[in-house]
Each structure stands twice: as C-alpha cells, then as structure tokens.
Design a protein around this motif. Sequence first.
Motif, mmCIF file in Angstrom:
data_model
loop_
_atom_site.group_PDB
_atom_site.id
_atom_site.type_symbol
_atom_site.label_atom_id
_atom_site.label_comp_id
_atom_site.label_asym_id
_atom_site.label_seq_id
_atom_site.Cartn_x
_atom_site.Cartn_y
_atom_site.Cartn_z
ATOM 1 N N ALA A 19 -0.973 8.831 -3.015
ATOM 2 C CA ALA A 19 -0.464 7.713 -2.203
ATOM 3 C C ALA A 19 0.504 6.836 -3.006
ATOM 4 N N MET A 21 1.603 3.545 -4.478
ATOM 5 C CA MET A 21 0.832 2.333 -4.804
ATOM 6 C C MET A 21 1.730 1.400 -5.599
ATOM 7 N N GLY A 43 5.190 3.977 -5.396
ATOM 8 C CA GLY A 43 5.110 2.851 -4.465
ATOM 9 C C GLY A 43 6.119 1.794 -4.880
ATOM 10 N N HIS A 73 7.750 -0.425 2.185
ATOM 11 C CA HIS A 73 7.130 -1.247 3.222
ATOM 12 C C HIS A 73 8.194 -1.567 4.277
ATOM 13 N N PHE A 99 3.514 -0.134 7.222
ATOM 14 C CA PHE A 99 3.367 -1.582 7.444
ATOM 15 C C PHE A 99 4.545 -2.122 8.258
ATOM 16 N N GLN A 140 -4.405 6.124 8.309
ATOM 17 C CA GLN A 140 -5.000 5.271 7.277
ATOM 18 C C GLN A 140 -6.146 4.454 7.870
ATOM 19 N N GLU A 143 -11.076 1.856 5.204
ATOM 20 C CA GLU A 143 -11.727 2.027 3.896
ATOM 21 C C GLU A 143 -10.719 2.028 2.772
ATOM 22 N N GLY A 146 -5.772 -1.112 -1.163
ATOM 23 C CA GLY A 146 -4.449 -1.690 -0.942
ATOM 24 C C GLY A 146 -4.341 -2.263 0.462
ATOM 25 N N HIS A 147 -3.121 -2.406 0.951
ATOM 26 C CA HIS A 147 -2.926 -3.070 2.244
ATOM 27 C C HIS A 147 -3.226 -2.120 3.396
ATOM 28 N N GLY A 173 -7.721 7.091 3.054
ATOM 29 C CA GLY A 173 -8.754 6.060 3.109
ATOM 30 C C GLY A 173 -10.128 6.630 2.897
ATOM 31 N N ILE A 175 -11.204 8.781 0.517
ATOM 32 C CA ILE A 175 -11.338 10.166 0.042
ATOM 33 C C ILE A 175 -11.092 10.210 -1.468
ATOM 34 N N VAL A 194 -4.320 10.274 -1.210
ATOM 35 C CA VAL A 194 -5.337 9.552 -1.978
ATOM 36 C C VAL A 194 -4.731 8.545 -2.949
ATOM 37 N N THR A 196 -7.043 5.463 -4.370
ATOM 38 C CA THR A 196 -8.134 4.993 -5.228
ATOM 39 C C THR A 196 -8.578 6.062 -6.232
ATOM 40 N N LEU A 199 -6.804 5.711 -9.516
ATOM 41 C CA LEU A 199 -6.661 4.393 -10.159
ATOM 42 C C LEU A 199 -7.212 4.329 -11.579
ATOM 43 N N TYR A 285 -6.562 -3.927 -6.604
ATOM 44 C CA TYR A 285 -6.641 -3.341 -5.263
ATOM 45 C C TYR A 285 -7.294 -1.966 -5.367
ATOM 46 N N GLY A 287 -10.037 0.941 -2.863
ATOM 47 C CA GLY A 287 -10.738 1.208 -1.608
ATOM 48 C C GLY A 287 -12.228 1.446 -1.816
HETATM 49 C C1 LIG Z 1 -3.462 -0.224 -5.657
HETATM 50 C C2 LIG Z 1 -2.927 0.255 -4.341
HETATM 51 C C3 LIG Z 1 -1.619 -0.026 -3.997
HETATM 52 C C4 LIG Z 1 -1.092 0.452 -2.781
HETATM 53 N N1 LIG Z 1 0.230 0.225 -2.491
HETATM 54 C C5 LIG Z 1 0.778 0.826 -1.404
HETATM 55 C C6 LIG Z 1 2.181 0.790 -1.208
HETATM 56 O O1 LIG Z 1 2.923 0.234 -2.001
HETATM 57 N N2 LIG Z 1 2.686 1.389 -0.102
HETATM 58 C C7 LIG Z 1 1.894 2.056 0.792
HETATM 59 O O2 LIG Z 1 2.408 2.588 1.742
HETATM 60 N N3 LIG Z 1 0.555 2.091 0.618
HETATM 61 C C8 LIG Z 1 -0.006 1.522 -0.459
HETATM 62 N N4 LIG Z 1 -1.361 1.615 -0.687
HETATM 63 C C9 LIG Z 1 -2.205 2.299 0.318
HETATM 64 C C10 LIG Z 1 -2.195 3.817 0.073
HETATM 65 O O3 LIG Z 1 -0.963 4.347 0.490
HETATM 66 C C11 LIG Z 1 -3.310 4.551 0.809
HETATM 67 O O4 LIG Z 1 -3.326 4.214 2.151
HETATM 68 C C12 LIG Z 1 -4.700 4.313 0.244
HETATM 69 O O5 LIG Z 1 -4.716 4.297 -1.153
HETATM 70 C C13 LIG Z 1 -5.631 5.415 0.741
HETATM 71 O O6 LIG Z 1 -6.968 5.061 0.594
HETATM 72 P P1 LIG Z 1 -7.804 5.284 -0.749
HETATM 73 O O7 LIG Z 1 -7.359 4.188 -1.646
HETATM 74 O O8 LIG Z 1 -9.207 5.177 -0.319
HETATM 75 O O9 LIG Z 1 -7.452 6.642 -1.288
HETATM 76 C C14 LIG Z 1 -1.915 1.170 -1.887
HETATM 77 C C15 LIG Z 1 -3.235 1.447 -2.250
HETATM 78 C C16 LIG Z 1 -3.744 1.004 -3.473
HETATM 79 C C17 LIG Z 1 -5.160 1.354 -3.831
#
Ligand SMILES: Cc1cc2nc3c(=O)[nH]c(=O)nc-3n(C[C@H](O)[C@H](O)[C@H](O)COP(=O)(O)O)c2cc1C
Length: 329
Positions: A19, A21, A43, A73, A99, A140, A143, A146-147, A173, A175, A194, A196, A199, A285, A287
Amino acid sequence: MLRTYLTTSWQLRYPIIGAPMAYVGRGRLAHAVSEAGGLGMIGIGSTESVDFLAREAGIARGANQQRYGIGLHAWAIQQRPELLRAAIEAHPWLISISFGSPAPYVETIHQHGIRLATQINTRADAQEAVQAGVDLIVVQGTEAGGHISGSVSTLPLLQSVLEVVKVPVVAAGGIASPRGVAAALAAGAEGVWVGTALLASAECENTEQARARIVEAQEADTLVTRVFDVAQGLAWPPQYPGRALRNQFTQRWHSQIETLPEAKEARQELAEAVASKNYDLAYIYAGEAVGVVTQQRPAGAVVRDLGEGAEQWLRERSRLLLDPPPGSA
Ligand SMILES: Cc1cc2nc3c(=O)[nH]c(=O)nc-3n(C[C@H](O)[C@H](O)[C@H](O)COP(=O)(O)O)c2cc1C
C-alpha cells in the motif's frame, strides 16, 4: 503459484500490492516489495514536493527498472495538480488516487498508458469508480491503518463489492498474515493491498522506536481519530480520519478535539514529540492487523511469506475442507 489477475495479467510473482503510505512508504520500501515479487507503491503526502516524488520514483524503479506504483490523495491533487503531473511524468506501472473521486483524472492517466486504482469504502463508490473507468478497485475496510472513510470493515465490503463489480478487486485493511491473504483470495479478490504488515520493516521510513512499538502493539491498540491531523494543521477533510496507535495524546485529545486548534501548547508538544521520537505522544499510523505483526523483518521476507504462505494455506485448507478423509466412502 497463485493464479489471479495480478499474477497472470500483471505478471507479479505474488498477488500482493504494498500500500502507498505517505511519509513512511517511499522509494526504498516500494523497491523492496517489487523486487520480492509484489508491486511496491510510494505514498505521496499533501505537503511533499514534486522533486521528492521524482527522486523516490527513481529509487523505487532502481537500476533494474522495477515496476512500482504511486499513491496520491484526490483532495491534495485538487489543490496541487503538479503532484499528479509529476506522478504521470515518472511513468509508474500504477497510480492510485484515493480519498476523493478519481473520475476527473482517468482519461489523462490512461492517455499516458498508466493503470489507475482507487480505494473505495462503499459499494456505491466502487460502482462509480468502475463507471469512470478505473482499472483496479481497492476495497478498503475500516480496520485499515492510516486514513480511511466510512464505517464498513473489509470483509462485509469485499463481499458486497464483489457481487456487483466486474473489474479486478483487491482487499485492503486487516491483512497481515498468510491466513488473511488466503481469506481474501478465497472470497474472490484478485490480490491484497497491505500497509500495516510492512510497518516493522527496515525499508519503511519508521524510526527504530516506532518499529518496536508496532511489534509490541496488539490488535485492540488502535483507534480512528483526527487528532493528529488537527494538531499538525494538515488539510485532511474531516470525512477521512486516520487509524493510529492509541497513546497519551489520543487519550487526552480524542474526546475534545474541538478545542485542539486553540491548544497551542499541545500542538507544540506533539511537534516536539515527533522530533524526539517520543511515541507516548507522537503518532504511529497502523491498522488493527498490527497485532499480527510480531517481528521486524525485511519487506521482501514479508511479501514472500504472505505469498508463499497463502498458497500453502489454501492448498492445506482446501484439502481438509473439500477432500474426503481416507477410508470414507
Ligand atoms: C502509515 C500509513 C500511511 C498510509 N498512507 C496512505 C497514503 O498516503 N495513501 C493512501 O492511499 N493510503 C494510505 N494508507 C492506507 C493504505 O493504502 C491501506 O489502505 C492500508 O494500509 C491497508 O490496511 P492495513 O494497514 O491493515 O494493511 C496508509 C496506511 C498506513 C498504515
């Protein structure tokens, strides 16, 4: 080998997308995920520069011309269209716009031969995105780290979207283990997205202290809040709160967020905590699947384990569930 749209049409070794991030998932992480056989993504946050984007895209691509994606975004590119222009110029394999609606950008992105993904949080949004011509729907659930948006978790949303959407769907979300990947694939997703799970990997731009907190955290240690965005004065629209680890800052401010914009001292305290890596106050951030992340491992090892483990798990489970035990007629 797992056969899904991502491994056959996109020819990924594993149906796993790292994903995007913002601020933690940059070129290094994207490169490692792609090199291991997934698709890594960078990200891009609303405050980042086009030079930063170009530099990180170069790192993700690397000397071996790896495929990678860039996540933007929608609300940020509305204010700063140069971010989308820079992403297109980098010519990644995939751009994601989440978003907010990706519809205004579909044509331009396709004209440049780039695929477009979007994260959705309701079935109606999924249908709208398909109508607009988006190539990959990312379901998404709440769970997710992030946002996020809306109120539906991954499994109910995935089931609902898969009933009505014909373009490839991946699940995001919650997984972070082979069991989770297997569950999403068994339900009909073409892959997983994925965040989290990655991370606690050294390729992520998290501090050592943050990685340790992630490994320690349990599944109930997160909450969905806007306190960190408000305290930092970020322009995230209010319908997109973020899931982060609970700490003293969220305990103090989550229930009285209206007063936070005036609380200069608290905002200063947070800035200092970020600088001094004090995660009793600073944000991480993550999940709900943070409870499944129990060790610091290289991103490549995480991707391989998710992919190989899911294949093994699916074989084992289908044998147990579907094959008659020896001796039974
Ligand atoms: C630290 C962090 C930063 C994130 N930043 C973004 C981002 O910049 N753009 C985006 O589309 N999603 C962002 N997300 C959401 C992820 O794309 C994704 O939906 C999410 O990590 C999936 O769930 P999981 O964390 O349980 O794997 C972020 C998630 C995390 C954990």
